[in-house]
Design a protein around this motif. Structure first.
Motif, PDB file in Angstrom:
ATOM      1  N   MET A 257      -8.155  -6.739   3.182  1.00 59.78           N
ATOM      2  CA  MET A 257      -7.658  -5.542   2.476  1.00 59.78           C
ATOM      3  C   MET A 257      -6.748  -4.711   3.376  1.00 59.78           C
ATOM      4  N   ALA A 258      -7.214  -4.466   4.593  1.00 63.32           N
ATOM      5  CA  ALA A 258      -6.480  -3.586   5.499  1.00 63.32           C
ATOM      6  C   ALA A 258      -5.132  -4.187   5.876  1.00 63.32           C
ATOM      7  N   TYR A 259      -5.122  -5.454   6.245  1.00 63.63           N
ATOM      8  CA  TYR A 259      -3.864  -6.063   6.662  1.00 63.63           C
ATOM      9  C   TYR A 259      -2.850  -6.085   5.523  1.00 63.63           C
ATOM     10  N   ARG A 260      -3.309  -6.386   4.337  1.00 59.06           N
ATOM     11  CA  ARG A 260      -2.372  -6.407   3.203  1.00 59.06           C
ATOM     12  C   ARG A 260      -1.844  -5.018   2.903  1.00 59.06           C
TER      13      ARG A 260
ATOM     14  N   ARG B 273       0.707  -6.533   6.787  1.00 58.99           N
ATOM     15  CA  ARG B 273       0.483  -7.553   7.810  1.00 58.99           C
ATOM     16  C   ARG B 273      -0.168  -8.777   7.159  1.00 58.99           C
ATOM     17  N   ASP B 274       0.564  -9.347   6.211  1.00 60.29           N
ATOM     18  CA  ASP B 274      -0.014 -10.414   5.391  1.00 60.29           C
ATOM     19  C   ASP B 274      -0.404 -11.632   6.214  1.00 60.29           C
TER      20      ASP B 274
ATOM     21  N   HIS C  89      -5.431   4.451   2.352  1.00 58.23           N
ATOM     22  CA  HIS C  89      -5.766   4.832   3.724  1.00 58.23           C
ATOM     23  C   HIS C  89      -6.569   3.695   4.373  1.00 58.23           C
ATOM     24  N   PRO C  90      -5.886   2.744   4.996  1.00 55.68           N
ATOM     25  CA  PRO C  90      -6.558   1.527   5.474  1.00 55.68           C
ATOM     26  C   PRO C  90      -7.209   1.629   6.855  1.00 55.68           C
ATOM     27  N   ALA C  91      -7.179   2.775   7.506  1.00 54.49           N
ATOM     28  CA  ALA C  91      -7.704   2.868   8.874  1.00 54.49           C
ATOM     29  C   ALA C  91      -9.174   2.485   8.944  1.00 54.49           C
ATOM     30  N   ASP C  92      -9.969   2.932   7.974  1.00 55.89           N
ATOM     31  CA  ASP C  92     -11.399   2.611   7.982  1.00 55.89           C
ATOM     32  C   ASP C  92     -11.641   1.123   7.797  1.00 55.89           C
TER      33      ASP C  92
ATOM     34  N   ILE D 242      -4.688 -15.214   8.504  1.00 58.28           N
ATOM     35  CA  ILE D 242      -5.419 -15.711   9.673  1.00 58.28           C
ATOM     36  C   ILE D 242      -6.888 -15.324   9.572  1.00 58.28           C
ATOM     37  N   ALA D 243      -7.156 -14.084   9.137  1.00 51.91           N
ATOM     38  CA  ALA D 243      -8.546 -13.637   8.989  1.00 51.91           C
ATOM     39  C   ALA D 243      -9.289 -14.506   7.982  1.00 51.91           C
ATOM     40  N   GLN D 244      -8.621 -14.850   6.880  1.00 52.18           N
ATOM     41  CA  GLN D 244      -9.270 -15.687   5.870  1.00 52.18           C
ATOM     42  C   GLN D 244      -9.491 -17.116   6.384  1.00 52.18           C
ATOM     43  N   ALA D 245      -8.495 -17.656   7.085  1.00 49.78           N
ATOM     44  CA  ALA D 245      -8.646 -19.004   7.638  1.00 49.78           C
ATOM     45  C   ALA D 245      -9.798 -19.038   8.645  1.00 49.78           C
TER      46      ALA D 245
END
Length: 554
Positions: free
Chosen positions: A522-525, A529-530, A491-494, A535-538
């Protein structure tokens, strides 16, 4: 006195008492006198009312300086009224040649300016010689006793109302009834009709002058721009898909063709609006262009608070205003978002296209360069006229690519295409509220109670949540742990919403930046949405860069 604001606007009133900025007055409504409470600002020209001038506690020099300022302002107001009478006298005449009428008006303005300027100088010299040496109380009395000399605008208004008894008050009681019972507004007053004629005359002259100006500033042929975009499209699409994982929308290529079709005049108009292509647009001329050594190209044009979904394509002037394509699912563009990186406010709900963003800014610029509402009577100076011509030409070019069916201009444009009342009231049904204002496209409920994302942020929600996340480390850690647990359980919404919140409010705090990167990854994966995770990590690795332009020099 004349009331100009509130339910009793347009009523005459008789002053009863004054208490600071509050006053009590009598108005006659349907034949009966009624006491009403008013604020000083609700009275037309409070400077004309001696009882409202100044406190007895003020020093003499303050009173005298205030009197001199009022007298100077009176002559400025006299200038405005003398000019406006030109249209009061013509309000019922046939509109045979409004452009020529505007020319006659501008000639009158020059005469009035010279006359009133001389009279004002004489009055101020007389004040300095006759009134300034007096004690404050005596100075006030002298000015009030000879209002025709010292307060000429007030005297001129009363004389004008004697010649035009219904100039702005013939419908006062009808307006009150309309306010109380929600009835249609009464017909326009004489003043309103004259004001509309003045606006129509100026518009006619503006269009006439623009036609002459445009003949010497023809826009460029657009076929070459369209052909160039078609030639370069495949390479730029491949670059963005390979490095960012994004599919570019057709709208960004129309934006590119629009930019290429602008000649020097159109480019100057865009510059007048402080709009500059930036971010991914820097790659169109050279799709193979790389970034400086050691810097991930995906952070080019990426401001400190940009959510991973945001892909900059245009800069907007001061306070870090910039515009970006928005990618909820990491692949397809949902619309355009924008915000001031150095100021308050969020990105807003993504919608519309790059050229609609330009048109929206253009119409704000049009309004501020002389839209007809609340405009002074003076003709516009030459530079303002030329800037309006440039904006009009820019609008014409833009409308050949998009928004060609939208004839509204200025404020009328914004009123016609603003957000719907339902969206403002209920929010976007597909997006969960986030502190950045963009909302998160994800299913499921969240542990933190959130509503639907509206175009404008919920102030109470945002203030309370930001305070908790920044001022209460224990509560923040609990929220992060719960979001992590729920994401691992499918449940990635949080994780998505909280990660976006922490990213937005990080403000250089390493702990907040770390939690934001962790939760967003975590959420994107989990959502497939890899590319957004990458992009978040970069961005996390490069958030301390001193500037957002990272491409290698050409």
């Amino acid at each position: 006195m004349r009331i100009v604001d509130g339910p009793f606007a347009s009523f005459d009133a008789e002053l009863v008492s004054v208490d600071g900025d509050r006053l009590t007055a009598q108005v006659t409504i349907f034949g009966r006198q009624t006491a009403v409470e008013l604020h000083r600002d609700q009275i037309e020209h409070p400077e004309d009312v001696p009882e409202l001038w100044s406190s007895e506690a003020e020093a003499d020099e303050e009173v005298l300086a205030g009197l001199r300022e009022r007298i100077a302002a009176q002559y400025d107001d006299l200038e405005y009224g003398a000019k406006f009478e030109f249209f009061l006298e013509r309000v019922d005449l046939p509109e045979e040649d409004l452009a020529q009428e505007w020319d006659a008006y501008t000639a009158l303005c020059a005469e009035v300016d010279a006359d009133v300027r001389q009279r004002k100088a004489v009055a101020l010299r007389a004040f300095d010689q006759e009134i300034a040496p007096l004690p404050a109380g005596e100075a006030r009395r002298r000015v009030a006793a000879d209002s025709g000399r010292w307060l000429p605008a007030a005297a001129a208004r009363e004389e004008r109302r004697s010649r035009y008894p219904a100039i702005d008050r013939s419908h006062a009681e009808e307006q009150l009834l309309a306010t109380i019972f929600g009835q249609p507004d009464p017909p326009p007053t004489l003043w309103e009709r004259a004001d509309r004629r003045r606006a129509a005359a100026r518009s006619a002259a503006d269009l006439r002058d623009y036609a002459v100006w445009r003949a010497a500033n023809q826009p460029q042929d657009q076929s070459a721009a369209v052909a160039q975009v078609e030639h370069e499209r495949a390479a730029i699409e491949e670059r963005l898909a390979r490095d960012w994982g994004f599919q570019l929308p057709d709208s960004i290529f129309r934006f590119r063709a629009f930019l290429l079709s602008l000649g020097p005049t159109g480019k100057q108009a865009l510059d007048d609006l402080e709009l500059y292509p930036f971010g991914i647009m820097d790659l169109f001329d050279d799709p193979a262009r790389g970034s400086r050594a050691g810097i991930d190209v995906r952070v080019h044009g990426r401001y400190y608070r940009d959510p991973p979904e945001f892909l900059t394509f245009m800069h907007g002037g001061g306070d870090g205003l910039h515009f970006g394509l928005w990618y909820d699912d990491g692949r397809t563009c949902t619309g355009v978002a924008s915000y001031y990186n150095n100021d308050g406010g969020g990105v807003g709900l993504p919608s519309r296209t790059p050229l609609e963003a330009v048109r929206n800014t253009l119409e704000w610029g049009w309004r501020h360069l002389g839209d007809w509402d609340d405009e002074p009577a003076d003709p516009m100076d030459l530079e303002v006229v030329v800037r309006r011509h440039r904006l009009r030409l820019l609008r014409e070019v833009l409308m050949t690519f998009e928004t060609g069916d939208r004839d509204e201009q200025g404020e009328d444009y914004h009123n016609a295409y603003k957000d719907s009342p339902e969206l403002l009231e209920r929010g976007d049904p597909d997006r969960i509220e986030t502190l950045d204002g963009g909302g998160a496209l994800v299913d499921g409920d969240t542990a933190i109670e959130r509503g639907r994302q509206r175009p404008w942020e919920d102030y109470d929600f945002c203030t309370a949540l930001q305070k908790e996340l920044t001022d209460d480390p224990a509560a923040r850690e609990a929220h992060v742990a719960e979001a992590r647990r729920r994401c691992e359980a499918g449940h990635p919404a949080d994780a998505l919403t909280l990660g976006r919140d922490l990213h937005w409010i990080s403000a250089g705090d390493p702990e907040l930046e770390h939690h934001a990167s962790e939760l967003l990854t975590m959420a994107y994966r989990a959502l497939g949405r890899d590319n957004l995770a990458a992009i978040a990590q970069a961005h996390h690795r490069h958030r301390s860069l001193p500037q957002v332009h990272v491409l290698e020099e050409t």
